[in-house]
Enzyme design. Structure first.
Site, short mmCIF file in Angstrom:
data_model
loop_
_atom_site.label_atom_id
_atom_site.label_comp_id
_atom_site.label_asym_id
_atom_site.label_seq_id
_atom_site.Cartn_x
_atom_site.Cartn_y
_atom_site.Cartn_z
N ASP A 1 74.19 64.50 71.81
CA ASP A 1 74.25 64.92 73.21
C ASP A 1 75.10 66.19 73.37
O ASP A 1 74.68 67.18 73.99
CB ASP A 1 74.84 63.75 74.02
N TYR B 1 76.95 54.56 69.58
CA TYR B 1 76.54 53.29 70.18
C TYR B 1 76.41 52.14 69.17
O TYR B 1 76.17 50.99 69.57
CB TYR B 1 75.24 53.46 70.99
N ILE C 1 68.68 68.67 65.14
CA ILE C 1 67.57 68.67 66.10
C ILE C 1 67.63 69.87 67.05
O ILE C 1 66.60 70.30 67.58
CB ILE C 1 67.55 67.33 66.88
P1 ADP Z 1 74.31 57.27 70.36
O1 ADP Z 1 75.42 57.28 71.39
O2 ADP Z 1 72.95 57.00 70.95
O3 ADP Z 1 74.64 56.41 69.20
P2 ADP Z 1 74.97 59.68 68.81
O4 ADP Z 1 74.77 61.09 69.21
O5 ADP Z 1 76.36 59.22 68.58
O6 ADP Z 1 74.21 58.81 69.93
O7 ADP Z 1 74.14 59.38 67.52
C1 ADP Z 1 72.74 59.27 67.46
C2 ADP Z 1 72.26 59.86 66.16
O8 ADP Z 1 72.20 61.27 66.28
C3 ADP Z 1 73.16 59.56 64.96
O9 ADP Z 1 72.34 59.10 63.89
C4 ADP Z 1 73.78 60.92 64.64
O10 ADP Z 1 74.02 61.06 63.24
C5 ADP Z 1 72.68 61.84 65.08
N1 ADP Z 1 73.07 63.25 65.36
C6 ADP Z 1 74.27 63.77 65.69
N2 ADP Z 1 74.18 65.11 65.85
C7 ADP Z 1 72.88 65.44 65.62
C8 ADP Z 1 72.13 66.66 65.61
N3 ADP Z 1 72.69 67.85 65.89
N4 ADP Z 1 70.80 66.60 65.30
C9 ADP Z 1 70.19 65.43 65.04
N5 ADP Z 1 70.84 64.24 65.03
C10 ADP Z 1 72.16 64.25 65.31
#
Ligand code: ADP
Length: 167
Positions: A32, A119, A9
């Site tokens: 994040d 999460y 993203i």
């Molecule tokens: P949460 O704490 O809300 O679960 P995470 O970041 O651990 O947040 O994960 C939320 C989603 O984001 C997961 O499906 C993960 O695979 C995805 N994710 C991680 N890095 C990226 C990225 N660079 N771009 C898009 N999605 C991502």
């Protein structure tokens, strides 16, 4: 219009990307961490002025070094077994992020799969909630015109493909 892609993203040139943040808004792991790394330290400076964010709510910042103009930080629910209001809180993340985009006249927005990483939200249920919340919003509002679901892992990508192709 809803679109689905698999990828990172932080690479998207779009009006706004959504961050799956935590309460502090001071950075973390997963998407994040990736967003803060790509945006640079000014993003953290702005986040420090926001006084955190409650679960299901959303706050807007600039995108700084990201190709996206803005970032909407929302805090998804931690999965606690399903009896702690998780579905409504997750739905609120999508609804409140879209409302913020609409209020700032932003036309294109990209969502990660909120709560399905660290999460621990079950992916199938989270995907259904995300699709339902976005469709409900788009049925009532003319903006944002384009909503992109950005899946990072193959499992989420397949789940969203099935849901979005089943109409
Ligand atoms: P949460 O704490 O809300 O679960 P995470 O970041 O651990 O947040 O994960 C939320 C989603 O984001 C997961 O499906 C993960 O695979 C995805 N994710 C991680 N890095 C990226 C990225 N660079 N771009 C898009 N999605 C991502």
């Amino acid at each position: 219009m809803i679109e689905l892609i698999k990828g990172d993203i932080t690479k998207l040139m779009i009006d706004v990307i959504v961050n799956a943040a935590n309460h502090s808004l001071l950075g973390g792991g997963g998407v994040d961490g990736a967003i803060h790394r790509a945006a640079g330290p000014k993003l953290l400076d702005e986040c420090m002025s926001l006084n955190g964010c409650k679960t299901g709510e959303a706050k807007l910042t600039h995108g700084y070094n990201l190709p996206a103009r803005y970032v909407i930080h929302t805090v998804g629910p931690i999965w606690r077994g399903g009896d702690a209001n998780e579905p409504e809180l997750l739905s609120n993340c999508y609804h409140n992020s879209l409302t913020l985009a609409l209020n700032h006249n932003l036309n294109s927005i990209a969502f990660p799969n909120i709560s399905t990483g660290i999460y621990g939200y079950p992916k199938q249920e989270a995907a259904q909630i995300a699709v339902n919340a976005v469709k409900a919003f788009l049925a009532k509002n003319a903006k944002p015109e384009k909503v992109l679901f950005v899946c990072f892992d193959e499992e989420n990508f397949l789940l969203y493909s099935e849901l979005l192709n089943s109409d």
